[in-house]
Enzyme design. Sequence first.
Site, PDB file in Angstrom:
ATOM      1  N   GLU A 261     -53.845 -45.666 -23.220  1.00 16.78           N
ATOM      2  CA  GLU A 261     -53.328 -45.256 -24.526  1.00 16.78           C
ATOM      3  C   GLU A 261     -51.907 -45.767 -24.610  1.00 16.78           C
ATOM      4  OE1 GLU A 261     -53.611 -41.001 -25.017  1.00 16.78           O
ATOM      5  OE2 GLU A 261     -55.589 -41.018 -24.088  1.00 16.78           O
ATOM      6  N   LYS A 263     -48.088 -45.644 -24.852  1.00 13.64           N
ATOM      7  CA  LYS A 263     -47.152 -44.582 -24.478  1.00 13.64           C
ATOM      8  C   LYS A 263     -46.072 -44.528 -25.557  1.00 13.64           C
ATOM      9  CE  LYS A 263     -44.447 -42.830 -20.604  1.00 13.64           C
ATOM     10  NZ  LYS A 263     -43.313 -42.329 -21.369  1.00 13.64           N
ATOM     11  N   ARG A 268     -42.913 -34.771 -26.487  1.00 16.19           N
ATOM     12  CA  ARG A 268     -44.187 -34.138 -26.158  1.00 16.19           C
ATOM     13  C   ARG A 268     -44.278 -32.772 -26.835  1.00 16.19           C
ATOM     14  NH1 ARG A 268     -47.140 -34.553 -21.200  1.00 16.19           N
ATOM     15  NH2 ARG A 268     -49.224 -33.700 -21.572  1.00 16.19           N
ATOM     16  N   ARG A 283     -42.157 -29.448 -24.333  1.00 16.46           N
ATOM     17  CA  ARG A 283     -42.527 -29.667 -22.939  1.00 16.46           C
ATOM     18  C   ARG A 283     -41.938 -28.615 -22.003  1.00 16.46           C
ATOM     19  NH1 ARG A 283     -42.156 -35.077 -19.786  1.00 16.46           N
ATOM     20  NH2 ARG A 283     -41.160 -34.191 -17.995  1.00 16.46           N
ATOM     21  N   GLU A 311     -47.798 -36.052 -29.047  1.00 16.71           N
ATOM     22  CA  GLU A 311     -46.410 -36.512 -29.079  1.00 16.71           C
ATOM     23  C   GLU A 311     -45.917 -36.469 -30.527  1.00 16.71           C
ATOM     24  OE1 GLU A 311     -45.122 -37.493 -26.096  1.00 16.71           O
ATOM     25  OE2 GLU A 311     -43.470 -38.870 -26.536  1.00 16.71           O
ATOM     26  N   ARG A 433     -48.631 -33.148 -11.668  1.00 19.96           N
ATOM     27  CA  ARG A 433     -48.378 -34.576 -11.779  1.00 19.96           C
ATOM     28  C   ARG A 433     -49.363 -35.227 -10.821  1.00 19.96           C
ATOM     29  NH1 ARG A 433     -44.126 -36.831 -13.937  1.00 19.96           N
ATOM     30  NH2 ARG A 433     -42.719 -35.074 -13.794  1.00 19.96           N
ATOM     31  N   LYS A 439     -48.380 -43.527 -15.651  1.00 19.39           N
ATOM     32  CA  LYS A 439     -47.562 -44.148 -16.707  1.00 19.39           C
ATOM     33  C   LYS A 439     -47.052 -45.482 -16.225  1.00 19.39           C
ATOM     34  CE  LYS A 439     -43.646 -41.301 -15.347  1.00 19.39           C
ATOM     35  NZ  LYS A 439     -42.912 -40.085 -15.592  1.00 19.39           N
TER      36      LYS A 439
HETATM   37  P1  AMP Z   1     -42.147 -39.607 -18.898  1.00 18.08           P
HETATM   38  O1  AMP Z   1     -41.427 -38.769 -19.921  1.00 18.08           O
HETATM   39  O2  AMP Z   1     -41.522 -40.941 -18.692  1.00 18.08           O
HETATM   40  O3  AMP Z   1     -42.390 -38.824 -17.616  1.00 18.08           O
HETATM   41  O4  AMP Z   1     -43.611 -39.955 -19.456  1.00 18.08           O
HETATM   42  C1  AMP Z   1     -44.573 -38.975 -19.741  1.00 18.08           C
HETATM   43  C2  AMP Z   1     -44.510 -38.651 -21.209  1.00 18.08           C
HETATM   44  O5  AMP Z   1     -45.014 -39.692 -22.003  1.00 18.08           O
HETATM   45  C3  AMP Z   1     -45.350 -37.480 -21.625  1.00 18.08           C
HETATM   46  O6  AMP Z   1     -44.764 -36.257 -21.316  1.00 18.08           O
HETATM   47  C4  AMP Z   1     -45.468 -37.689 -23.127  1.00 18.08           C
HETATM   48  O7  AMP Z   1     -44.370 -37.080 -23.774  1.00 18.08           O
HETATM   49  C5  AMP Z   1     -45.315 -39.182 -23.290  1.00 18.08           C
HETATM   50  N1  AMP Z   1     -46.494 -39.851 -23.862  1.00 18.08           N
HETATM   51  C6  AMP Z   1     -46.421 -40.789 -24.816  1.00 18.08           C
HETATM   52  N2  AMP Z   1     -47.631 -41.227 -25.164  1.00 18.08           N
HETATM   53  C7  AMP Z   1     -48.526 -40.559 -24.407  1.00 18.08           C
HETATM   54  C8  AMP Z   1     -49.958 -40.584 -24.311  1.00 18.08           C
HETATM   55  N3  AMP Z   1     -50.707 -41.415 -25.045  1.00 18.08           N
HETATM   56  N4  AMP Z   1     -50.535 -39.737 -23.408  1.00 18.08           N
HETATM   57  C9  AMP Z   1     -49.797 -38.912 -22.646  1.00 18.08           C
HETATM   58  N5  AMP Z   1     -48.442 -38.846 -22.700  1.00 18.08           N
HETATM   59  C10 AMP Z   1     -47.807 -39.664 -23.574  1.00 18.08           C
END
Ligand code: AMP
Length: 590
Positions: A261, A263, A268, A283, A311, A433, A439
């Site tokens: 998907e 990102k 969130r 979050r 999101e 996690r 990611k």
């Molecule tokens: P990070 O903040 O770098 O740890 O990345 C994880 C975050 O990516 C999640 O907490 C979401 O806020 C965001 N995110 C964006 N798009 C998606 C998606 N398609 N699925 C899950 N998380 C996503």
Amino acid sequence: MRRWSEVAERISATTRTSEKTRLLAAYLGSVEPAALAPATVFFTARAFAEADARPLGVGWAMLADSVSRVARVTRAELGAAYDRHSDLGRAVGDVLAAREDVAPGGPAPRDAASAPGPVPGSPPTVPGSPPTVPEVAAAFAAIESARGPAAKAAVFEALLARCDPLSATYVVKILGGELRIGLREGLVEAAIAAAFGRPAPDVARAVMLTGDVGEAAILARDDRLGSARLGLFHPLRFMLASPAEDAAEIVARLGPVVWTEDKYDGIRAQLHRRGDEARLFSRDLHDVSAQFPEVVAAARDLAWDGILDGELLALRDGGVLPFLALQKRLGRKAPPPALLAEVPVAFVAFDVLAVGPRGGDVVPLLDLPLRERRARLEALRITATAPGRFALSRLATAGSAADLERIFAEARARRNEGLMVKDPGSAYSPGRRGFGWLKMKKALATLDCVVVGVEVGHGKRHGVLSDYTFAVRDEATGTLVTIGKAYSGLTDAEIAERTRWFEAHTISRHGRYRVVEPAVVVEVAFDVIMRSARHASGFALRFPRIARLRDDKAATEVDTLETVARLWRELQHGAEHLVTQEAARSLPAG
Ligand code: AMP
């Protein structure tokens, strides 16, 4: 509270997790019935259960002022005690213990003139007797319901004045949200299971559904864990993603076919809705509904009850606005109409966690594989009900590393941050996690750090606190360790606003340098990580720059020393990996 605090000290004194669990289980199994729920919740460093989002409304400055008054020490003396421990709870214990040495028999009595009168709603107290756990819980509730800082401080000071130094230490640690005794929440669940002879997974499930370890402890004691129900309007913890190493490894780990998907670079959020009510949670599990009234209003029209994960994005005329635009909406409790028009927000859903017919029973879907949850999500037809306000994440499948690289580049071309790679067979694991979600983003990850010190800047930043010293978390010791210092890359307005905040949350001053309450999280970009003796972490960043404020993250969520060490190791060996990622990064951005 004294006995509770002694148990906490014993838990802190051992490094063996089995021993920590045993000590806690013995305590929970023997505590009087009325104390079980609050005592268990306190062991998770919370005043109230997680599902109970009531904010206490006590900040560091208020706590420090109150402690100074009760212990009759100056803020500087308290600051010096803080410097010894880097822990306000321990500092409070110190100054109160010193006070007791001077005046045996308890902390100094308050001046009659400044002593608060009885506070409505505060617990009945026996003057001079140390508070019990239920009394501390009642005092926390009274602090929450007291209106205004002075009234809150009065309740807190009355509580503190009854505490011995050790209990005061832990009351303050609970209010600060960190016990630092090496007790993860998983161990609290294990201790509940051991105390009452129930299966640990049953306890964990009850905690997850109810959002309340205290209630789970009662259910475990009464052998009713099976009756735990999912409640709407208390947020479930969010499933988290692990950083991905590289495309080939992802396919090897999750393959042969993985889901991707885009990102999205937004915020969130978890949407709960039932009947005519809808609410959004961030979050960090706060209710942020008031900040996004247009999304909440649109959610009321949906024809089912349940919970979505997704999101929030700034979306205008079908196009995603840059994160900077969305940032204008953050922290605005009630956005004015002009701002709502300028930066409209939409909810991009990527998961459904529970669903049921309007007014009917809501069924949790967490254990279903993502494949089925996605089918349920699509069947809800949210984009048809509220077009423009709701969207679905863009889904694709990849069967090889080359596929992944291509889709990653396409996602970047759509101006998204990168890719989320998901295992279609994975369950939704709240708060974990794991490897169900990976990611894939920029090669050199930025680090989320917490500001622990500030200084006035130079030149045009002469009058403002614009130089930040920041730290990551050392999980082994539970402390924050500095890793660098950067001139803030924020706007003048942001710096001015933070300056006021840092002034109000200064713990101690050392010439130009101020130690500040560790609460402001910043995302720091850098070129290289180096070994260095200059900072407590043993590492330094080359060319660190503040990429942005991360108001959505709490200080407990900053990156760990372990992550820094891993990135450092990767940078020693990871040239090839960097080249692949650089190639992806240099593709046109749309
Ligand atoms: P990070 O903040 O770098 O740890 O990345 C994880 C975050 O990516 C999640 O907490 C979401 O806020 C965001 N995110 C964006 N798009 C998606 C998606 N398609 N699925 C899950 N998380 C996503």
